[in-house]
Each structure stands twice: as structure tokens, then as C-alpha cells.
Design a protein around this motif. Structure first.
Motif: not given
Lengths: 227, 268
Positions: B36-43, B218-220, B231-241, B259-265
Motif C-alpha cells: 500500500i502507499g500513495s500514488s507515486g510512492s513506487g509501488k 498492489v492495492t488501494h 503481510e503488508v508493506m507500506f511504501m512511501d517516496n520510493g522506500k519501504v517505510e 499514520r498520516e496515510f491511514l488517516k487520509t485513506v
């Protein structure tokens, strides 16, 4: 000579001429359809010198009149090298005309192919890739039919133009149907000063293009089962 | 522990933009990983690197302990090696990418038919079948079984444009399974679908998870990721956060970004 006596003579001459027209038409298609595909691959090549060269050739061929190309291809070897490579007589003229037409039309076809190939979504190629298909397998099994479907309308346009363009071969005295019709103005088979045979040649083109239009319509319908 | 997939230090740049910054993770056989992760995170780029649609600049990818990609060495792989490596992975695209001129069943059969024909010509057999006719019969039956498993057998002779989006995606899943990939990847498999038909595709994926198919999704769809993934992987800005069990990721996120991402989604 009365009109009813002229008719069979004129028809026979026009039929012979139109046969030559058809021969040039089919030979051009046979050569230009595959050659155009090769040229389109060349123009899409990632090897810049090749794609640059091909694009320049396409520019020259599409940018100058077919009539000039015919004259140059037919006369140039004989005038400059004192060597008429085409051979003498009607056969030589036909060969030169066929080569000119094939080169000219292959360049036009190549651009239509290019549009068709690039019009197939990239995802199609990627789907083939992840299934382990090789480049040529992707082209023949996946891209080709989708490309054909896309290019039927522009291709039919170009091919109908080709039917009429064959009359340009008259400039190197190829005895196609217009040449045959025109002969009755100057005098041929005891008929002279008649212009209607020349006008009548248009009916041949009309009829043949009518058949082609029907065939292309059929092909388009046949390919309409998928989107 | 048997890791079927091991990804180490994958980096990928497009021009000056670094899209993947040192990605490492591993996946065990039979497990489902949701990314998971926002658009452009590299997923999606990560998924495309695994499937050789993009070539990573650095890093290694190993399947079953065998290195199938190494960015540091300039390996010259033969066509058949590249193909063999590719077939470790299957990919289901966001926009299905079914071949429009072929029926559902033909879509499923095409790649294996080509493969079988080649191998029979080269080695005299495919999967124990000595003639093309026998092999095709096997492939034919297999395709029907696969379509059955995604609930699409009744539409096997339909071409894609006669099918709904959800139906097309289910056929695409059957097609991706046809060559028995070790790892099945999904690139946002329901993003191009109407909300009311995403369920039919998600159910198929759920069934695959129950059968212990190794998957990377890869899913929203957060609810789906929570329910299906091991298992869940959260990607952010090209990294495994952050990476962890669904429980850890969704109920107990550690990083600020997650936390921010989950709050928004989850608000939506």
C-alpha cells in the motif's frame, strides 16, 4: 466506321490496356505491402542512424512527385551510365514502372503501418512480455491483427489512390488503359479523332474501385468482432 | 525459513528522478503480500521491476534461492533465460490488457500453446506430451479448469469486448495463472472497475490466497489488504517505510507517514 463497329475494337484495346493497369496495380501491392512494413520497422528503430536514414528516404519519396520519380528511375541509368538496366520495349517500361511504384507506395504504406502499430496500446506488448513471448511472437500473434484492424480505412484510401495513380506510368509510355484510350484520338486500328474512348477509361477505374470498396467494407466488417 | 522471493537493495531511476530508493524485502512461499502507499510512492514500479518490464539499476532479485536478476553485473542473458526468469512471475494489470482479438479461452491458452509448440520442436516433448495435438488438448482442458476456477467458464468463447470489466479481469487472472508462476503479482487489480463489481475480482483473489498462492498485491483497497494479506508493506517516496502483519500496520502503525496515510485513506 459506325459507332457500333467501333465499339468492339475500342473495348478490345481498352481491355488490353486495363490488363496492364491491373498488372501494375497487383505487382505494386505485392511488393509495397511487405516492403512498407520493413520500412516502418526501420523508421521506428532505436538505432538513430537507421531511423534517420529511413525517415530521410521517406521524406524524399513522399515529398516529390511520383511522375518525376518514374522519369528518373526509367531514364537515369540509360542517360548517365549508358546502360538501360530495364531492358527494352514494354517489358522494360513495366519493370521500371513497377520499381518506381513499389518504392513510392511502400513509403506511404510504412507511415500507415507505423500509425497502426503505435496505435496498439503498450499494455498489449507488456501482457505478451510477462507471458514470456518473444518480440516476433508478440508482433505476429498479438499486435498484427490489431494493427490491421486500425489501418483498414487509411489503407483502403491509399490503395484506391494507387489504382488511379497507375495511369501516371503513361509518362514513360507504358501501355496502360489511358494510353490505350488516347490512341484513338491520334489514330489506331482505323479509328482516329475519337475522344470518347479516353473518357470511357474512367468507367474501368470506377468499376474496379467499386469492387475494392466492397472488399474493404467486407474486411472491416469481418474485423468488427473485436474492439 | 523458506523465502520464495528475496529482493535486495533495488534502486530504479527514471532520468534524474529516483523512484525506488533501496528496496529490500522477502516473501515466504504461499503468503500474500499487500503493498500500500500513495500514488507515486513506487509501488507499481517495484512490481514492474519484478516482472522485468522495467530494468532496475541496482540490486538483486532471487527466486527459490536462485538469483534471477542482478543489477550490478552486466549479465548477458539469452532469450530463453530471460523468458525462464520472467515465468517465475505472473502479472495482472490494472487495465486487464486482454488480447482483444482472442476469446477468453484463447487468451488463457495462447502463451502456453506457443511455449509447448517451441519445446516440442526443440526437445521433442512438453510436459510429457510428445505431439502438439496432445499438448494442445492438455492446454485446452487446463484453460477450461482455470476459467472455471475464476467463474468464467460459461463465457469462454466470448471476446473481451463482450465481457464486463470484472469479467475481463477474472479472465486476466486465469491467463496469468496459466503458466504456473511461482509468484502472482497484481497491479491495482480493481482500480479500473466500478465499485459494485470490484467484489467479484477480490473474491477470486481471496480464493487464491486460501489455496496458498504466493501473491504480491498492489492495492488501494485497505479493507481487502487487511483481510487477505499475510503481510503488508507500506511504501512511501520510493522506500519501504513500514512492513508487518495487517494487525501491526493497520492497528498499530509506528511511523508518522503511515499514520498520516491511514488517516487520509480510512477517512474516505
Amino acid at each position: 466506321m459506325s459507332f457500333s463497329q467501333q465499339l468492339p475494337i475500342v473495348f478490345e484495346a481498352l481491355n488490353v490496356g486495363f490488363l496492364q493497369t491491373l498488372k501494375l496495380f497487383f505487382v505494386t501491392l505485392l511488393g509495397a505491402l511487405p516492403l512498407g512494413l520493413l520500412i516502418s520497422f526501420g523508421s521506428m528503430s532505436k538505432f538513430k542512424p537507421l531511423s534517420g536514414l529511413i525517415k530521410t528516404v521517406v521524406w524524399i519519396v513522399r515529398g516529390s512527385p511520383l511522375m518525376i520519380q518514374l522519369l528518373i528511375i526509367y531514364y537515369f541509368p540509360g542517360l548517365v551510365f549508358q546502360n538501360n538496366i530495364w531492358g527494352s520495349g514494354e517489358n522494360g517500361r513495366f519493370l521500371a514502372a513497377a520499381v518506381s511504384f513499389i518504392i513510392n507506395y511502400a513509403c506511404y504504406f510504412s507511415e500507415i503501418y507505423r500509425g497502426g502499430i503505435q496505435g496498439v496500446p503498450k499494455g498489449q506488448q507488456e501482457a505478451g512480455q510477462v507471458l514470456g513471448l518473444k518480440k516476433n511472437q508478440i508482433f505476429f500473434k498479438i499486435t498484427l491483427l490489431q494493427m490491421i484492424k486500425q489501418i483498414v480505412p487509411p489503407m483502403s484510401n491509399e490503395i484506391i489512390t494507387l489504382v488511379k495513380d497507375t495511369s501516371l506510368a503513361r509518362i514513360i509510355a507504358l501501355q496502360e488503359v489511358i494510353w490505350a484510350g488516347e490512341a484513338f484520338m491520334k489514330g489506331s486500328n482505323g479509328i482516329s479523332g475519337q475522344i470518347w474512348p479516353l473518357f470511357f477509361t474512367a468507367v474501368y477505374y470506377l468499376a474496379f474501385n467499386g469492387i475494392l470498396t466492397l472488399l474493404f467494407g467486407k474486411l472491416e466488417k469481418k474485423l468488427s468482432y473485436f474492439k | 525459513m523458506d523465502n520464495i522471493l528475496e529482493v535486495k537493495n533495488i534502486k530504479k531511476s527514471f532520468g534524474k528522478t529516483q523512484v525506488l530508493k533501496d528496496i529490500s524485502f522477502s516473501l515466504k512461499k504461499g503468503k500474500a503480500l499487500a503493498i500500500i502507499g500513495s500514488s507515486g510512492s513506487g509501488k507499481t514500479t517495484l512490481l514492474r521491476c519484478l516482472n522485468f518490464l522495467e530494468k532496475a539499476n541496482e540490486g538483486t532479485i532471487s527466486v527459490n534461492g536462485e538469483v534471477i536478476f542482478s543489477g550490478s553485473e552486466n549479465q548477458k542473458l539469452s532469450d530463453s533465460e530471460i523468458r525462464k526468469n520472467r515465468l517465475h512471475f505472473g502479472l495482472v494489470f490494472q487495465s486487464f490488457n486482454l488480447f482483444p482479438q482472442y476469446t477468453a479461452k484463447e487468451n488463457v491458452m495462447l502463451a502456453e500453446q506457443i511455449l509447448a509448440k517451441e519445446q516440442i520442436k526443440k526437445n521433442g516433448e512438453y510436459n510429457g506430451y510428445k505431439t502438439i495435438k496432445e499438448a494442445y488438448e492438455f492446454i485446452d482442458n487446463k484453460a477450461e479448469d482455470l476459467l472455471e476456477s475464476v467463474g468464467m467458464k460459461h463465457k469462454k468463447d466470448f471476446v473481451p469486448c463482450e465481457l464486463s470489466g470484472g469479467q475481463q479481469q477474472r479472465v486476466a487472472i486465469a491467463r496469468a495463472l496459466a503458466l504456473n508462476p511461482d509468484i502472482l503479482c497484481f497491479d491495482e487489480p480493481t482500480s479500473a472497475l466500478d465499485p459494485e463489481i470490484t467484489g467479484e475480482v477480490l473474491n477470486v483473489i481471496k480464493k487464491l490466497a486460501e489455496k496458498n498462492t504466493t501473491m504480491i498485491i498492489v492495492t488501494h483497497e485497505m479493507g481487502f489488504a487487511k483481510e487477505v494479506a499475510d503481510e503488508v508493506m507500506f511504501m512511501d517516496n520510493g522506500k519501504v517505510e513500514e512492513m508487518g502483519t495487517p494487525e501491526e500496520i493497520f492497528s498499530n502503525p509506528k511511523s508518522e507517514r503511515l499514520r498520516e496515510f491511514l488517516k487520509t485513506v480510512l477517512r474516505i
